[in-house]
Design an enzyme around this catalytic site. Sequence first.
Site, PDB file in Angstrom:
ATOM      1  N   ARG A   1      65.744 -13.946  56.986  1.00  0.00           N
ATOM      2  CA  ARG A   1      66.445 -14.290  58.232  1.00  0.00           C
ATOM      3  C   ARG A   1      67.697 -13.439  58.433  1.00  0.00           C
ATOM      4  O   ARG A   1      68.304 -13.456  59.515  1.00  0.00           O
ATOM      5  CB  ARG A   1      66.824 -15.771  58.244  1.00  0.00           C
ATOM      6  CG  ARG A   1      65.671 -16.744  58.130  1.00  0.00           C
ATOM      7  CD  ARG A   1      66.147 -18.173  58.068  1.00  0.00           C
ATOM      8  NE  ARG A   1      66.844 -18.529  59.282  1.00  0.00           N
ATOM      9  CZ  ARG A   1      66.234 -18.937  60.410  1.00  0.00           C
ATOM     10  NH1 ARG A   1      64.917 -19.022  60.439  1.00  0.00           N
ATOM     11  NH2 ARG A   1      66.913 -19.232  61.487  1.00  0.00           N
TER      12      ARG A   1
ATOM     13  N   LYS B   1      59.207   0.649  58.293  1.00  0.00           N
ATOM     14  CA  LYS B   1      59.849  -0.117  59.364  1.00  0.00           C
ATOM     15  C   LYS B   1      60.928   0.717  60.054  1.00  0.00           C
ATOM     16  O   LYS B   1      61.154   0.605  61.238  1.00  0.00           O
ATOM     17  CB  LYS B   1      60.471  -1.399  58.809  1.00  0.00           C
ATOM     18  CG  LYS B   1      61.099  -2.303  59.861  1.00  0.00           C
ATOM     19  CD  LYS B   1      60.086  -2.733  60.897  1.00  0.00           C
ATOM     20  CE  LYS B   1      60.705  -3.548  62.011  1.00  0.00           C
ATOM     21  NZ  LYS B   1      59.755  -3.776  63.147  1.00  0.00           N
TER      22      LYS B   1
ATOM     23  N   HIS C   1      41.495  12.940  85.728  1.00  0.00           N
ATOM     24  CA  HIS C   1      41.961  14.310  85.429  1.00  0.00           C
ATOM     25  C   HIS C   1      41.608  14.715  84.005  1.00  0.00           C
ATOM     26  O   HIS C   1      42.259  15.560  83.407  1.00  0.00           O
ATOM     27  CB  HIS C   1      43.474  14.399  85.670  1.00  0.00           C
ATOM     28  CG  HIS C   1      43.855  14.117  87.078  1.00  0.00           C
ATOM     29  ND1 HIS C   1      43.627  14.989  88.116  1.00  0.00           N
ATOM     30  CD2 HIS C   1      44.398  13.006  87.630  1.00  0.00           C
ATOM     31  CE1 HIS C   1      44.037  14.462  89.248  1.00  0.00           C
ATOM     32  NE2 HIS C   1      44.511  13.251  88.991  1.00  0.00           N
TER      33      HIS C   1
ATOM     34  N   TRP D   1      72.786 -12.244  59.510  1.00  0.00           N
ATOM     35  CA  TRP D   1      72.279 -11.182  60.367  1.00  0.00           C
ATOM     36  C   TRP D   1      73.308 -11.087  61.492  1.00  0.00           C
ATOM     37  O   TRP D   1      73.300 -11.892  62.417  1.00  0.00           O
ATOM     38  CB  TRP D   1      70.897 -11.510  60.908  1.00  0.00           C
ATOM     39  CG  TRP D   1      70.271 -10.362  61.651  1.00  0.00           C
ATOM     40  CD1 TRP D   1      70.255 -10.154  63.000  1.00  0.00           C
ATOM     41  CD2 TRP D   1      69.608  -9.244  61.085  1.00  0.00           C
ATOM     42  NE1 TRP D   1      69.620  -8.996  63.293  1.00  0.00           N
ATOM     43  CE2 TRP D   1      69.212  -8.404  62.156  1.00  0.00           C
ATOM     44  CE3 TRP D   1      69.294  -8.861  59.797  1.00  0.00           C
ATOM     45  CZ2 TRP D   1      68.521  -7.201  61.958  1.00  0.00           C
ATOM     46  CZ3 TRP D   1      68.602  -7.678  59.606  1.00  0.00           C
ATOM     47  CH2 TRP D   1      68.235  -6.857  60.665  1.00  0.00           C
TER      48      TRP D   1
ATOM     49  N   LYS E   1      49.974  -0.547  69.182  1.00  0.00           N
ATOM     50  CA  LYS E   1      49.754  -1.720  68.319  1.00  0.00           C
ATOM     51  C   LYS E   1      48.382  -1.658  67.671  1.00  0.00           C
ATOM     52  O   LYS E   1      48.237  -1.908  66.469  1.00  0.00           O
ATOM     53  CB  LYS E   1      49.925  -3.000  69.139  1.00  0.00           C
ATOM     54  CG  LYS E   1      51.387  -3.325  69.443  1.00  0.00           C
ATOM     55  CD  LYS E   1      52.119  -3.696  68.177  1.00  0.00           C
ATOM     56  CE  LYS E   1      53.612  -3.583  68.216  1.00  0.00           C
ATOM     57  NZ  LYS E   1      54.142  -2.244  68.369  1.00  0.00           N
TER      58      LYS E   1
ATOM     59  N   GLU F   1      48.327   1.337  65.039  1.00  0.00           N
ATOM     60  CA  GLU F   1      49.201   1.227  63.850  1.00  0.00           C
ATOM     61  C   GLU F   1      48.805   0.045  62.969  1.00  0.00           C
ATOM     62  O   GLU F   1      49.051   0.054  61.779  1.00  0.00           O
ATOM     63  CB  GLU F   1      50.672   1.161  64.230  1.00  0.00           C
ATOM     64  CG  GLU F   1      51.140  -0.116  64.868  1.00  0.00           C
ATOM     65  CD  GLU F   1      52.658  -0.132  65.074  1.00  0.00           C
ATOM     66  OE1 GLU F   1      53.401   0.418  64.240  1.00  0.00           O
ATOM     67  OE2 GLU F   1      53.101  -0.695  66.087  1.00  0.00           O
TER      68      GLU F   1
ATOM     69  N   CYS G   1      70.306 -16.106  61.017  1.00  0.00           N
ATOM     70  CA  CYS G   1      70.954 -16.126  59.705  1.00  0.00           C
ATOM     71  C   CYS G   1      70.301 -17.266  58.924  1.00  0.00           C
ATOM     72  O   CYS G   1      69.557 -18.063  59.469  1.00  0.00           O
ATOM     73  CB  CYS G   1      72.440 -16.398  59.842  1.00  0.00           C
ATOM     74  SG  CYS G   1      73.294 -15.219  60.873  1.00  0.00           S
TER      75      CYS G   1
ATOM     76  N   GLU H   1      51.905   0.838  74.768  1.00  0.00           N
ATOM     77  CA  GLU H   1      52.311  -0.095  73.702  1.00  0.00           C
ATOM     78  C   GLU H   1      51.101  -0.808  73.120  1.00  0.00           C
ATOM     79  O   GLU H   1      50.985  -0.966  71.908  1.00  0.00           O
ATOM     80  CB  GLU H   1      53.330  -1.100  74.241  1.00  0.00           C
ATOM     81  CG  GLU H   1      53.789  -2.153  73.250  1.00  0.00           C
ATOM     82  CD  GLU H   1      54.463  -1.587  71.997  1.00  0.00           C
ATOM     83  OE1 GLU H   1      54.796  -0.388  71.972  1.00  0.00           O
ATOM     84  OE2 GLU H   1      54.622  -2.344  71.020  1.00  0.00           O
TER      85      GLU H   1
ATOM     86  N   ASN I   1      74.645 -20.311  62.146  1.00  0.00           N
ATOM     87  CA  ASN I   1      73.582 -19.435  62.646  1.00  0.00           C
ATOM     88  C   ASN I   1      73.513 -19.651  64.146  1.00  0.00           C
ATOM     89  O   ASN I   1      73.318 -20.769  64.608  1.00  0.00           O
ATOM     90  CB  ASN I   1      72.245 -19.794  61.996  1.00  0.00           C
ATOM     91  CG  ASN I   1      71.083 -19.025  62.631  1.00  0.00           C
ATOM     92  OD1 ASN I   1      71.288 -17.940  63.174  1.00  0.00           O
ATOM     93  ND2 ASN I   1      69.902 -19.592  62.605  1.00  0.00           N
ATOM     94  N   GLY I   2      73.720 -18.592  64.926  1.00  0.00           N
ATOM     95  CA  GLY I   2      73.650 -18.742  66.382  1.00  0.00           C
ATOM     96  C   GLY I   2      74.740 -17.894  67.037  1.00  0.00           C
ATOM     97  O   GLY I   2      75.338 -17.021  66.410  1.00  0.00           O
TER      98      GLY I   2
HETATM   99  C1  AGP Z   1      56.437   0.192  66.529  1.00  0.00           C
HETATM  100  O1  AGP Z   1      55.588  -0.917  66.268  1.00  0.00           O
HETATM  101  C2  AGP Z   1      56.723   0.997  65.274  1.00  0.00           C
HETATM  102  N1  AGP Z   1      57.280   0.181  64.269  1.00  0.00           N
HETATM  103  C3  AGP Z   1      57.545   2.252  65.585  1.00  0.00           C
HETATM  104  O2  AGP Z   1      56.958   2.940  66.657  1.00  0.00           O
HETATM  105  C4  AGP Z   1      59.025   1.977  65.959  1.00  0.00           C
HETATM  106  O3  AGP Z   1      59.112   1.395  67.242  1.00  0.00           O
HETATM  107  C5  AGP Z   1      59.763   3.318  65.950  1.00  0.00           C
HETATM  108  O4  AGP Z   1      59.698   3.862  64.656  1.00  0.00           O
HETATM  109  C6  AGP Z   1      61.233   3.187  66.377  1.00  0.00           C
HETATM  110  O5  AGP Z   1      61.913   2.388  65.457  1.00  0.00           O
HETATM  111  P1  AGP Z   1      63.417   1.924  65.852  1.00  0.00           P
HETATM  112  O6  AGP Z   1      63.308   1.123  67.101  1.00  0.00           O
HETATM  113  O7  AGP Z   1      63.896   1.134  64.665  1.00  0.00           O
HETATM  114  O8  AGP Z   1      64.228   3.174  66.068  1.00  0.00           O
END
Ligand code: AGP
Length: 622
Positions: A27, A617, A518, A75, A499, A502, A2, A495, A101-102
């Site tokens: 925050r 996001k 395979h 938050w 990264k 994306e 927060c 993962e 905050n905490g």
């Molecule tokens: C991951 O870096 C991406 N931002 C994306 O794959 C994300 O994890 C996915 O859209 C799921 O989002 P969420 O965890 O908010 O549901």
Amino acid sequence: MCGIVGYVGARHATPILLDGLARLEYRGYDSAGIAVITSTGELQIAKAQGRLQSLRTLVATAEPVGVVGIGHTRWATHGRPNDVNAHPHGDCADRITVAHNGIIENYASLRDELMAKGHTFRSQTDTETLAHLIEEELGDSDDLNLAVRNTLKRVTGSYAIAVVSRAHPGRVIGARKDSPLIVGLGVDENFLASDIPAILKHTREIVQLDDGDIADLTATTVTISDLDGHPRQPPTLHVDWNIEAAERGGYPHFFAKEIAEQPDAAHRALLGRIITREPAPTLALDALDALVASGRLDAVRRITFLGCGTSIHAAMIARYAIERWARLPVDVAIASEYRYADPVVGPDTLCIAISQSGETADILAATRLAREANAPIIAVTNTVGSAITRLADGVLYQQAGPEISVAATKSFIATVMTLYLLGAWLGRRAQTLSEPEEQAILHALLDIPEQMRRTLATFETREGQQTLASVTGRLKDCASCLYIGRGVGYPLALEGALKLKELSYVHAEGFAAGEMKHGPIALLDTATPLVAIATEGKTYEKVVSNIQEARARDAFIVALATEGDDAIRQHADAVIAVPRAPEFFAPLLTVIPLQLLAYQVALARGCNVDQPRNLAKSVTVE
Ligand code: AGP
């Protein structure tokens, strides 16, 4: 996380507080509030759910007028985002008010004690307990500073607080433990803030408070002590950042800032869940009490994870541990597939829905399908009050604080930590995990934040940066890059590939290392680098064999290995070393160089790191 701000001086406090909160919205932004002591000695509190604009609209018609005040942008960790739960929180008579905050871990027992003494609570927050406890400690005395110190000695958990009292006009008190708080030194005015951006417009002279410090501010004095009242004199620092850099904590991108915040996010994921009391740490998932009381867990014979993207990878990592500890079959379903399938699901299936935003359309639809089949639902999310929480029978918050960058980092860490806590908890309930085994898990989790700090530090050294730079040089212009791993290294490979693609738009694909022969091995040539997760583990030798097969086809090999593993160097063109950790916990460290590598390649390619093209996001549409 927060945002907190405080002001005492000769100027109108409200605009200073609101402007400071605007600089701290990164925050937290699910609600906001201010408290101002007016010239007539009243304490005026204004709070509003939603982003700061809602509060601005609220005070526009009746702006609190005074020269002392505190503000908070939230938050949520305890209590839904709404007007009542917004900070600051007052005591019974609104004589004292607190912004926090905490996480106060023992707030429930303190709340019971205070209610038994006649205190009346209005919110569901842990923070309100602090206001009533200060009121109780103050009693009929006039020593606000002592009352705050005595209060903080009684709480366990983390806090950064700002306190004002209408009986003590002209003063603002701040204190911190495990959450940041700084003092801003002005001319005939002084400030408190969670972070530099909130006050940089007014002063560049700041004092970083340390854990256990309490700061007592008037317009012309700042008195800092420890909780026993012993004077402290932390150094005054001069800040030469510009405002934009300050909002990112001096980092060039939120992505870099949030990578650096991961040790803290790992620590916060444990707060209120691993109670580090002597003689041994104990695990408590109070958030699941209602689900336990319902008896529905007793029918559970299997677990299904639901998620998308990075959240799926976290689930895939946790799957190995949960199957080992709880001895339940675990499957991991991509939400966008699950929602249109005809899955076998019912009261015997514990569905764990993972979503940082808690708003992803596919995850909500998949969770609704499971709910309609009467499956018990646990949501693991970073966003209090998000849609997924309203579909769940129990919610485990990631407690990672707002994650601004589109590419997930600290929420991934927080998810894995939270799922490991859940796995140990399920194992103890089912008695498939012995107490010594549980203790080993809790200690391994408690060690992770410091091991992550050590991992981050290795990539701040010249050697670490040179290694990243040389690998970046090989990856930045390649058409495609392969990532491989076995066991928990396999979802980590996924993962790492996610990264890279994306953030840098370089095609990357993750494979189970054993799958290479395979088909995927046909992809290897001098132009296709291979990143292998080759940290210590029971399949280490097998991964080395896969590396040798790839090397024989002239691929450029990057091996992520455990510190001290010199043998791997003969098989790889570049070795990125991470500290040793028990196999299940290693991904929490190894993911860091994978994130940093993707970041460096994205920078080298001039990509927009925090808002990559085509991405959002939170994917709230199908
Ligand atoms: C991951 O870096 C991406 N931002 C994306 O794959 C994300 O994890 C996915 O859209 C799921 O989002 P969420 O965890 O908010 O549901």
